[in-house]
Write a protein that holds these residues in place. Structure first.
Motif, PDB file in Angstrom:
ATOM      1  N   GLY A 157      74.486  29.784  64.177  1.00  0.00           N
ATOM      2  CA  GLY A 157      74.280  31.317  62.725  1.00  0.00           C
ATOM      3  C   GLY A 157      73.213  31.463  63.266  1.00  0.00           C
ATOM      4  O   GLY A 157      72.621  32.352  61.756  1.00  0.00           O
ATOM      5  N   TYR A 158      72.208  30.657  63.896  1.00  0.00           N
ATOM      6  CA  TYR A 158      71.076  31.007  63.429  1.00  0.00           C
ATOM      7  C   TYR A 158      70.317  32.294  63.759  1.00  0.00           C
ATOM      8  O   TYR A 158      69.488  32.825  62.994  1.00  0.00           O
ATOM      9  CB  TYR A 158      70.339  29.677  64.049  1.00  0.00           C
ATOM     10  CG  TYR A 158      68.663  30.127  63.934  1.00  0.00           C
ATOM     11  CD1 TYR A 158      68.137  29.477  63.339  1.00  0.00           C
ATOM     12  CD2 TYR A 158      66.638  30.224  64.929  1.00  0.00           C
ATOM     13  CE1 TYR A 158      66.789  29.592  62.420  1.00  0.00           C
ATOM     14  CE2 TYR A 158      66.635  29.854  64.926  1.00  0.00           C
ATOM     15  CZ  TYR A 158      66.127  30.346  64.091  1.00  0.00           C
ATOM     16  OH  TYR A 158      64.703  30.170  63.675  1.00  0.00           O
ATOM     17  N   ALA A 159      69.811  32.312  65.465  1.00  0.00           N
ATOM     18  CA  ALA A 159      69.915  34.138  65.080  1.00  0.00           C
ATOM     19  C   ALA A 159      70.593  35.200  64.057  1.00  0.00           C
ATOM     20  O   ALA A 159      69.916  35.978  63.601  1.00  0.00           O
ATOM     21  CB  ALA A 159      70.643  34.764  66.786  1.00  0.00           C
ATOM     22  N   ALA A 160      71.476  34.849  64.003  1.00  0.00           N
ATOM     23  CA  ALA A 160      72.360  36.033  62.699  1.00  0.00           C
ATOM     24  C   ALA A 160      71.319  35.459  61.094  1.00  0.00           C
ATOM     25  O   ALA A 160      71.458  36.783  61.196  1.00  0.00           O
ATOM     26  CB  ALA A 160      73.404  35.884  62.677  1.00  0.00           C
ATOM     27  N   ALA A 161      70.880  34.145  61.165  1.00  0.00           N
ATOM     28  CA  ALA A 161      71.533  34.378  60.230  1.00  0.00           C
ATOM     29  C   ALA A 161      69.301  34.763  59.527  1.00  0.00           C
ATOM     30  O   ALA A 161      69.172  35.826  58.792  1.00  0.00           O
ATOM     31  CB  ALA A 161      70.524  33.489  59.459  1.00  0.00           C
ATOM     32  N   VAL A 162      68.741  34.916  60.828  1.00  0.00           N
ATOM     33  CA  VAL A 162      67.523  35.512  60.958  1.00  0.00           C
ATOM     34  C   VAL A 162      67.422  36.930  60.999  1.00  0.00           C
ATOM     35  O   VAL A 162      66.955  37.912  59.792  1.00  0.00           O
ATOM     36  CB  VAL A 162      66.554  35.099  62.136  1.00  0.00           C
ATOM     37  CG1 VAL A 162      65.450  35.876  62.285  1.00  0.00           C
ATOM     38  CG2 VAL A 162      66.128  34.051  61.915  1.00  0.00           C
ATOM     39  N   MET A 163      68.280  37.174  61.288  1.00  0.00           N
ATOM     40  CA  MET A 163      69.032  39.164  61.555  1.00  0.00           C
ATOM     41  C   MET A 163      69.075  39.820  60.819  1.00  0.00           C
ATOM     42  O   MET A 163      68.725  40.572  59.851  1.00  0.00           O
ATOM     43  CB  MET A 163      69.605  39.635  62.668  1.00  0.00           C
ATOM     44  CG  MET A 163      69.085  38.890  64.316  1.00  0.00           C
ATOM     45  SD  MET A 163      69.837  40.065  65.165  1.00  0.00           S
ATOM     46  CE  MET A 163      71.000  38.844  65.892  1.00  0.00           C
ATOM     47  N   GLY A 164      69.737  38.667  59.636  1.00  0.00           N
ATOM     48  CA  GLY A 164      69.867  38.687  58.417  1.00  0.00           C
ATOM     49  C   GLY A 164      69.287  38.923  57.420  1.00  0.00           C
ATOM     50  O   GLY A 164      69.070  39.745  56.397  1.00  0.00           O
ATOM     51  N   ARG A 165      68.100  38.449  57.571  1.00  0.00           N
ATOM     52  CA  ARG A 165      66.382  39.202  56.295  1.00  0.00           C
ATOM     53  C   ARG A 165      66.204  39.848  56.741  1.00  0.00           C
ATOM     54  O   ARG A 165      65.250  40.139  56.650  1.00  0.00           O
ATOM     55  CB  ARG A 165      65.579  37.433  56.605  1.00  0.00           C
ATOM     56  CG  ARG A 165      66.498  35.849  56.997  1.00  0.00           C
ATOM     57  CD  ARG A 165      66.682  35.834  54.969  1.00  0.00           C
ATOM     58  NE  ARG A 165      68.912  36.701  55.269  1.00  0.00           N
ATOM     59  CZ  ARG A 165      69.211  36.779  53.953  1.00  0.00           C
ATOM     60  NH1 ARG A 165      68.026  36.370  52.735  1.00  0.00           N
ATOM     61  NH2 ARG A 165      70.199  36.657  54.245  1.00  0.00           N
TER      62      ARG A 165
END
Length: 216
Positions: A90-98
């Motif tokens: 989920g790391y990339a999704a979390a970054v893109m969520g910002r």
């Protein structure tokens, strides 16, 4: 306890900004998202290393620079609706969520999807939605998307993903078999015409699914 905020800042400065990533919003997001929470406690000491790392279910979390390069190539904006295929931890999704208004991330493996969803809830990232399923067909219920990232290498760009790109949309994914693949960007203009360009050579796990590689 290690200062993970300082470790993230050094990771961004030395591994990402120093290699040419210029998007200030992206750099700030990668300084903010706690990467150590996405690698598992046993590997948290190596969370900011300049390399891919193993995660649960025999999968990997990509090298920080590769995450940044793909997101920058997709030109993720504040009002964008984003789709990620191959959510992993989920790391990339979390970054893109910002960076984006809304992120939908699809993960084939139930164990990883459950862990990723738990991390988003724990961090309060309410605009990031984790789904379990075959991401090679995209996520039609939330389409179209302004940006699509695929974090696994397919034999080609799945047609359902192209069809789920909004006018002006950008798709970034690795394509090809073997140890080295081509990172490509597909863009769709306002008239629906699709263009494709190669960005770099990369190494990713295979994209498994109906529009990817068969499961072995």
């Amino acid at each position: 306890m290690a200062d993970t905020g300082q470790a993230r800042a050094e990771m961004v400065d030395r591994q990402i900004a120093a290699r040419g990533i210029r998007d200030e919003r992206l750099l700030a997001a990668m300084r903010e998202v706690p990467r150590d929470l996405f690698v598992g406690e046993e590997r948290s000491a190596h969370a900011h290393d300049d390399s891919a790392l193993p995660i649960a279910a025999g999968q990997t979390i990509s090298q920080p620079y590769i995450v940044a390069a793909m997101i920058e190539a997709a030109r993720v904006g504040r009002d964008d609706r984003v789709l990620e295929i191959g959510a992993g931890s989920g790391y990339a999704a979390a970054v893109m969520g910002r960076l984006a208004r809304e992120v939908h991330a699809v993960e084939r493996l139930a164990e990883l999807a459950e862990l990723a969803a738990g991390r988003m809830a724990g961090l309060g990232y309410a605009n990031v939605h984790i789904h379990q399923g075959d991401g090679t067909g995209g996520w039609p219920d939330a389409a179209p998307f302004d940006a699509i990232l695929v974090s696994a290498a397919g034999p080609d760009v799945p047609q359902p993903l192209i069809e789920q790109l909004a006018p002006g949309g950008r798709l970034v994914m690795p394509v090809g078999g073997g140890h080295v693949q081509s990172l490509v960007r597909v863009t769709r203009d306002a008239a629906g015409a699709v263009a494709r360009e190669k960005l770099d050579d990369v190494c990713f796990v295979p994209l498994i699914g109906a529009h990817g590689w068969p499961e072995r």
